[in-house]
Each structure stands twice: as C-alpha cells, then as structure tokens.
Design a protein around this motif. Sequence first.
Motif, PDB file in Angstrom:
ATOM      1  N   LYS A   6      39.738  31.198  39.857  1.00 15.94           N
ATOM      2  CA  LYS A   6      39.440  31.164  38.426  1.00 15.94           C
ATOM      3  C   LYS A   6      40.366  30.130  37.798  1.00 15.94           C
ATOM      4  O   LYS A   6      41.491  30.456  37.402  1.00 15.94           O
ATOM      5  CB  LYS A   6      39.639  32.533  37.798  1.00 15.94           C
ATOM      6  N   TRP A   8      40.645  28.845  35.060  1.00 15.47           N
ATOM      7  CA  TRP A   8      41.024  29.094  33.671  1.00 15.47           C
ATOM      8  C   TRP A   8      42.057  30.206  33.539  1.00 15.47           C
ATOM      9  O   TRP A   8      42.544  30.492  32.436  1.00 15.47           O
ATOM     10  CB  TRP A   8      39.786  29.468  32.860  1.00 15.47           C
ATOM     11  N   LYS A  10      45.234  30.633  34.529  1.00 14.29           N
ATOM     12  CA  LYS A  10      46.594  30.294  34.087  1.00 14.29           C
ATOM     13  C   LYS A  10      46.655  30.118  32.568  1.00 14.29           C
ATOM     14  O   LYS A  10      47.588  30.601  31.901  1.00 14.29           O
ATOM     15  CB  LYS A  10      47.067  29.019  34.782  1.00 14.29           C
ATOM     16  N   GLU A  11      45.658  29.444  32.014  1.00 15.92           N
ATOM     17  CA  GLU A  11      45.628  29.208  30.567  1.00 15.92           C
ATOM     18  C   GLU A  11      45.471  30.527  29.799  1.00 15.92           C
ATOM     19  O   GLU A  11      46.117  30.737  28.764  1.00 15.92           O
ATOM     20  CB  GLU A  11      44.480  28.265  30.218  1.00 15.92           C
ATOM     21  N   LYS A  12      44.646  31.419  30.322  1.00 14.34           N
ATOM     22  CA  LYS A  12      44.452  32.706  29.649  1.00 14.34           C
ATOM     23  C   LYS A  12      45.727  33.543  29.694  1.00 14.34           C
ATOM     24  O   LYS A  12      46.096  34.193  28.703  1.00 14.34           O
ATOM     25  CB  LYS A  12      43.293  33.474  30.278  1.00 14.34           C
ATOM     26  N   SER A  73      44.229  34.946  39.514  1.00 13.30           N
ATOM     27  CA  SER A  73      42.801  35.217  39.421  1.00 13.30           C
ATOM     28  C   SER A  73      42.477  36.705  39.448  1.00 13.30           C
ATOM     29  O   SER A  73      41.355  37.098  39.124  1.00 13.30           O
ATOM     30  CB  SER A  73      42.050  34.506  40.559  1.00 13.30           C
TER      31      SER A  73
END
Length: 216
Positions: A6, A8, A10-12, A73
């Motif tokens: 996933k 995305w 790390k950003e979340k 993830s």
Amino acid sequence: MRLRNKPWAKEKIAAYPQYIIPNPEQYKGRWHEVFGNENPIHIEIGTGKGKFITEMAKANPHVNYIGIELYESVIVSALDKLIEHNLPNLKLLNINAKELANVFAMGEVARIYLNFSDPWPKKRHEKRRLTYRSFLALYEQILVDEGEIHFKTDNQGLFEYSLVSFSQYGLLLTFVSLDLHRSDFVGNIMTEYEEKFAAKGNRIYRCEVKYPSKKR
C-alpha cells in the motif's frame, strides 16, 4: 505472511500522529503523560489489523493499550479502526518489537499480548520467534514485577515450543487451554486470524504466564 503493498500507507500514518505515535522513544518512561492518567499499560506485539486491541480498549477503559505493528501496510487497517472509534486509551506504534527497550522504561508495561505470532517453523529462524529467550529477556526489562504475557496461537508446534521456552526461562504458567473455544474461558476477544481459523474448526491454544517476583 504475504502483504499487499500500500504505497499510500506511509503518508496516511504521518497524517495521524495523535493515533500512531511518531518517534515514540521520546516518551520512554512518560507514557502515562501521553494517556493523561496512571492506568496500567498493556501492549500487543504484532497487532495486525487491530481488531483485538480495539475491542480490548473498548471493553476496558481503565486500561491503556498500545498496539505495535511492524508493517505499514497492515497497521493502516488498525488505524482505520482507531479513527472510527476514537478511543482515548489506545495508541499505535509502527516499530519493530526489537526496539521495545528504547520505547518503554523498566516496569512501565503491565501486560504483553502475543496473538497468532509468525511461527517461523524453520530451526534456523528460531531466534525470530516472539517467544524465543532473547525476546523473553527483552519483555522482562519493560514489564512490572510479576508482569504477564498472554499468548494465543493456532499453531501447535509454536505453542509447544513456547511452553518449553517459558519454562526454561523460569516463567510461571498460570493458565493453559489446548482448545480455547471449547473451554469455559470467559471474555475471549478474537483477532481477525482467530475468527478465520476458528471458522475452519482449527484448535486455538492459549496460555498466560508471569515472571517470578524480584522482590525479596
């Protein structure tokens, strides 16, 4: 365990520092300040998608919970549950279990949960098992006197290995079930894996152990 990447994640994780604590080393010895109370701290190592730790926090508001998960993830699923329920007594850490002594002070944790840990069945991987003696020594550093480990697995080999490892380390066995879902145990909260395995009819093994008192 095969993980779906996933990109995305790390950003979340970075977007929710109030739930997944960044740089947790800065709170070593000060976790009660994070929670704003003196309630006991229980941690789950390998919290996965967070069902167990979330349900425990909802059921026991007098206990502070910290879920520890290595994989970005995976922990984002636990984050989603925490965002939904906004539990003040639950935090998450995206760290390796080997870092525990850098994050918690001596005697700062009251209980450790190990649920459906990777069995690492090959002998050459024995040191990676979360019930290997080096991990037991690590847990002892952060646990209170007579601190506890609660352990569940569907893997008979890992369970038998862990009982021997606990015994050889000198831990005291206070509860054991060789078939948890067919026992009279009350208050069991299942993990995602547990629900999956139990639905297939797999036997679930559970034990509780505690470290002997260091007080004389």
